[in-house]
Write a protein that holds these residues in place. Structure first.
Motif, mmCIF file in Angstrom:
data_model
loop_
_atom_site.group_PDB
_atom_site.id
_atom_site.type_symbol
_atom_site.label_atom_id
_atom_site.label_comp_id
_atom_site.label_asym_id
_atom_site.label_seq_id
_atom_site.Cartn_x
_atom_site.Cartn_y
_atom_site.Cartn_z
ATOM 1 N N PRO A 105 0.831 -1.209 0.000
ATOM 2 C CA PRO A 105 0.000 0.000 0.000
ATOM 3 C C PRO A 105 0.866 1.259 0.000
ATOM 4 O O PRO A 105 1.854 1.338 0.736
ATOM 5 C CB PRO A 105 -0.796 -0.129 1.300
ATOM 6 N N GLU A 106 0.522 2.208 -0.830
ATOM 7 C CA GLU A 106 1.215 3.492 -0.814
ATOM 8 C C GLU A 106 0.663 4.344 0.324
ATOM 9 O O GLU A 106 -0.407 4.066 0.882
ATOM 10 C CB GLU A 106 1.020 4.210 -2.150
ATOM 11 N N ASP A 107 1.395 5.379 0.679
ATOM 12 C CA ASP A 107 0.996 6.255 1.784
ATOM 13 C C ASP A 107 -0.414 6.818 1.546
ATOM 14 O O ASP A 107 -0.744 7.233 0.427
ATOM 15 C CB ASP A 107 1.993 7.409 1.915
ATOM 16 N N PRO A 108 -1.259 6.840 2.581
ATOM 17 C CA PRO A 108 -2.629 7.341 2.430
ATOM 18 C C PRO A 108 -2.717 8.781 1.917
ATOM 19 O O PRO A 108 -3.753 9.193 1.388
ATOM 20 C CB PRO A 108 -3.205 7.242 3.843
ATOM 21 N N SER A 109 -1.625 9.542 2.056
ATOM 22 C CA SER A 109 -1.647 10.926 1.562
ATOM 23 C C SER A 109 -1.885 10.967 0.058
ATOM 24 O O SER A 109 -2.297 11.995 -0.503
ATOM 25 C CB SER A 109 -0.347 11.646 1.906
ATOM 26 N N ASN A 110 -1.623 9.832 -0.625
ATOM 27 C CA ASN A 110 -1.847 9.769 -2.061
ATOM 28 C C ASN A 110 -3.329 9.866 -2.422
ATOM 29 O O ASN A 110 -3.685 10.119 -3.586
ATOM 30 C CB ASN A 110 -1.266 8.470 -2.637
ATOM 31 N N LEU A 111 -4.192 9.648 -1.437
ATOM 32 C CA LEU A 111 -5.630 9.802 -1.679
ATOM 33 C C LEU A 111 -5.981 11.246 -2.052
ATOM 34 O O LEU A 111 -7.009 11.495 -2.685
ATOM 35 C CB LEU A 111 -6.426 9.384 -0.437
ATOM 36 N N GLN A 112 -5.104 12.184 -1.655
ATOM 37 C CA GLN A 112 -5.340 13.587 -1.997
ATOM 38 C C GLN A 112 -5.434 13.776 -3.505
ATOM 39 O O GLN A 112 -6.164 14.647 -4.007
ATOM 40 C CB GLN A 112 -4.216 14.463 -1.431
ATOM 41 N N ARG A 113 -4.728 12.932 -4.255
ATOM 42 C CA ARG A 113 -4.747 13.052 -5.711
ATOM 43 C C ARG A 113 -6.148 12.801 -6.266
ATOM 44 O O ARG A 113 -6.524 13.361 -7.291
ATOM 45 C CB ARG A 113 -3.751 12.078 -6.344
ATOM 46 N N LEU A 114 -6.909 11.931 -5.586
ATOM 47 C CA LEU A 114 -8.273 11.664 -6.029
ATOM 48 C C LEU A 114 -9.131 12.921 -5.905
ATOM 49 O O LEU A 114 -9.956 13.228 -6.777
ATOM 50 C CB LEU A 114 -8.891 10.531 -5.203
#
Length: 261
Positions: free
Chosen positions: A74-83
């Protein structure tokens, strides 16, 4: 916050339910095989393969090798910001597209029609949309072209913002003048605000004239409203003949109401 609530919040960001479940499972167990993620998420293994491909494409999962086995990380949850950023860009583009086609839609909507048009609205949102659309018909009409008759107690109960501005805010924003007959349990309360609201109003006693509805006429358009009961009802009619007939009735009532003011 339990896991199901967490999954629901991630879905709100744009992931499907299965994508959110697999991603949360990956965060919980760390680098894992497809079977481990299937067990953790409660999703069939064959489906997890498809979901992982989607999550890899979104940059939320990466693929690695552990010994001879392939594991998913899993990549860092901060990547959800891209969504969120992606959705904002899409919304901005949709807004631009809408603005570009709005003139054409407006032109289609204003095409002349030979027959009278009747529309029914039976929801709160529908009636509020009706009010905004109807006022647009008054733009550019002559002074006092807008005439109306209302039970003010019911109108204020349904549209409390009207009490704050002592009138329909959309009418004021468009600098549209009106003549207004009304009943109110508070007596003749509108006259003191007539000058600032570009209106001439006359009060009638509710006990003598128990009006339970609301009508407005502008141009060839009529709006009828009923606020009583569980479901409000709004009707618009586009008819030059009916609009003229109601205007005559209004003028008769307007003259009769002079003695009360």
């Amino acid at each position: 916050m339990d896991e199901q609530e967490l999954i629901s919040h991630i879905e709100d960001l744009g992931l499907s339910n299965k994508e959110a479940r697999v991603y949360v499972a990956a965060l919980a167990v760390g680098p894992a095989s497809v079977q481990r993620l299937a067990d953790q998420s409660g999703i069939k293994r064959v489906t997890v393969y498809v979901v992982l491909e989607s999550l890899i494409g979104l940059g939320l999962i990466s693929q690695s090798t552990k010994g001879k086995k392939t594991v998913f990380v899993p990549e860092d949850p901060s990547n959800l910001q891209r969504l969120i950023d992606k959705r904002q860009i899409e919304l901005q583009q949709q807004k631009k597209n809408f603005e570009s086609i709005m003139p054409q839609l407006a032109a289609l909507g204003s095409s002349p029609r030979e027959n009278a048009t009747v529309r029914l609205y039976d929801s709160a949102d529908g009636i509020k949309s009706l009010m905004r659309t109807f006022i647009k018909e008054a733009v550019g009409t002559e002074d006092h072209a807008v005439v109306g008759f209302s039970n003010l107690d019911q109108l204020y109960s349904y549209f409390p913002e009207f009490r704050q501005t002592h009138s329909n805010p959309d009418r004021l924003r468009n600098n549209i003048r009106s003549r207004f007959l009304y009943s109110s349990s508070e007596g003749p309360i509108m006259k003191q605000f007539d000058r600032e609201t570009q209106r001439v109003s006359r009060w009638i006693p509710q006990a003598e004239f128990p009006n339970q509805g609301d009508f407005t006429v502008v141009g060839d358009h009529i709006m009828l409203l009923a606020f009583e009961g569980k479901h409000p009802v709004g009707i618009t009619i586009a008819s030059a003949e009916l609009a003229q007939g109601l205007r005559v009735m209004f003028d008769l009532a307007w003259k009769a109401a002079e003695k009360y003011n």
